[in-house]
Enzyme design. Structure first.
Site, PDB file in Angstrom:
ATOM      1  N   CYS A 130       0.836  -1.206   0.000  1.00  0.00           N
ATOM      2  CA  CYS A 130       0.000   0.000   0.000  1.00  0.00           C
ATOM      3  C   CYS A 130       0.868   1.253   0.000  1.00  0.00           C
ATOM      4  CB  CYS A 130      -0.936   0.003   1.215  1.00  0.00           C
ATOM      5  SG  CYS A 130      -2.000   1.453   1.311  1.00  0.00           S
ATOM      6  N   CYS A 133      -0.447   4.002   2.248  1.00  0.00           N
ATOM      7  CA  CYS A 133      -0.228   3.778   3.682  1.00  0.00           C
ATOM      8  C   CYS A 133       1.228   4.022   4.077  1.00  0.00           C
ATOM      9  CB  CYS A 133      -0.608   2.341   4.059  1.00  0.00           C
ATOM     10  SG  CYS A 133      -2.245   1.814   3.516  1.00  0.00           S
ATOM     11  N   ASP A 134       2.151   3.411   3.325  1.00  0.00           N
ATOM     12  CA  ASP A 134       3.542   3.366   3.749  1.00  0.00           C
ATOM     13  C   ASP A 134       4.469   4.291   2.977  1.00  0.00           C
ATOM     14  OD1 ASP A 134       2.840   1.449   5.590  1.00  0.00           O
ATOM     15  OD2 ASP A 134       3.328  -0.237   4.291  1.00  0.00           O
TER      16      ASP A 134
END
Length: 320
Positions: A130, A133-134
């Site tokens: 992701c 996300c990261d």
């Protein structure tokens, strides 16, 4: 007899459990493991109220809150669901069966994996599924993105704004993505296209340090130093369990109405397992809130109570 059984223990499943419990519904959560896709991330930076939080800490807080509300959590896998004539359900795990008046499907998606050495070992240590996300953890670093569809090119475009260098590794010559997105990626100076190639191995010591790539045209292997690898080759919806009870799209994601209803009265669906363009924690939780409240109203209506609470006429008609 439970008022609702929730299949899945990620953000969607736990949110549905919280709202069901607050409506005094007898609630059971069944999942193979807590966390869902959140467990694949190392830290979360886009969850309101926390500038940064460890993914394990976040899901542990959710589980603690759910347990504190008296919700049962069973670590198991639902193998079969029966829809009875009175619109109740029987759920079977390997060793047990459970009866419930409603079901909320919140089992999420599973990222498709490369299946290569180092991928599992470096999960959360440089391997991510992701970019949203990261991505921020790789500011001014070097990363590789694996894939050739919209998700991969979108991840590469996102990372081009964060990372110093992005290698986009695709096993074919042509991309399967929107033309505008392809052009945008090709015009980014810090994105290098590595076509007709596949990643053979991810390696490092305590974290990702390099990848081994096979150039399939020339049958030559080479190594590239990277700080992170984003695997963006799609996500899988394992929804065959409810294939006869819901409508699904071509990717087997569940088609749910605005109130997260399905074609089967008493069955609701929420989160990433439902068809939709955006897959984020907060979206899944919002979905789950709606599903839990709609399940409560559905039960109230079946008992001849709370008709003033029902706003979706299709829900009224289905229950009659």
């Amino acid at each position: 007899m439970y008022d609702t059984i929730i299949i899945g223990a990620g953000p969607a499943g736990f949110t549905a459990a919280i709202y069901a419990a607050r409506r005094e519904m007898k609630t059971l959560v069944i999942a193979k493991e807590p966390g869902g896709q959140v467990a694949l991330a190392s830290e979360i930076e886009n969850y309101p109220g926390f500038k940064k939080i460890d993914s394990y800490e976040l899901i542990s807080k959710m589980q603690e809150q759910v347990s504190g509300l008296g919700v049962e959590i069973k670590i198991s896998e639902v193998k079969k669901i029966e829809h009875l004539a009175d619109d109740s359900f029987v759920l079977y795990t390997e060793k047990e069966k459970f009866e419930t008046k409603t079901v909320i499907i919140a089992m999420g998606l599973i990222p498709r994996r490369l299946g290569i050495p180092g991928e599992s070992e470096f999960g959360g240590k440089g391997v991510s599924y992701c970019a949203n996300c990261d991505g921020p953890f790789y500011r001014d670093k070097i990363v590789a993105v694996a894939g050739g569809g919209n998700a991969a090119l979108d991840a590469a475009e996102i990372m081009s704004k964060i990372a110093k260098k992005v290698y986009l590794v695709h096993r074919r010559e042509e991309f399967k993505a929107f033309e505008a997105l392809i052009n945008e990626v090709k015009n980014k100076e810090n994105i290098e296209l590595v076509l007709n190639s596949e990643i053979l191995e991810i390696s490092g010591k305590d974290k990702v340090e390099k990848i081994k790539i096979l150039d399939k045209q020339n049958n030559v292997e080479k190594e590239i130093l990277v700080d992170g690898v984003f695997v963006e080759i799609g996500r899988i919806a394992h929804t065959d369990l409810v294939a006869d009870l819901v409508e699904r799209d071509e990717t087997k994601q569940i088609i749910a109405g605005p109130r997260r209803t399905t074609k089967t009265p008493g069955m609701f669906a929420a989160g990433d397992v439902t068809a939709g363009n955006f897959k984020q924690i907060t979206i899944a939780m919002g979905d789950a809130t709606v599903a839990a409240l709609a399940a409560y109203q559905y039960l109230q209506l079946k008992q001849g109570k709370g008709e003033q609470m029902v706003y979706d006429r299709s829900l009224v008609e289905k229950s009659q």
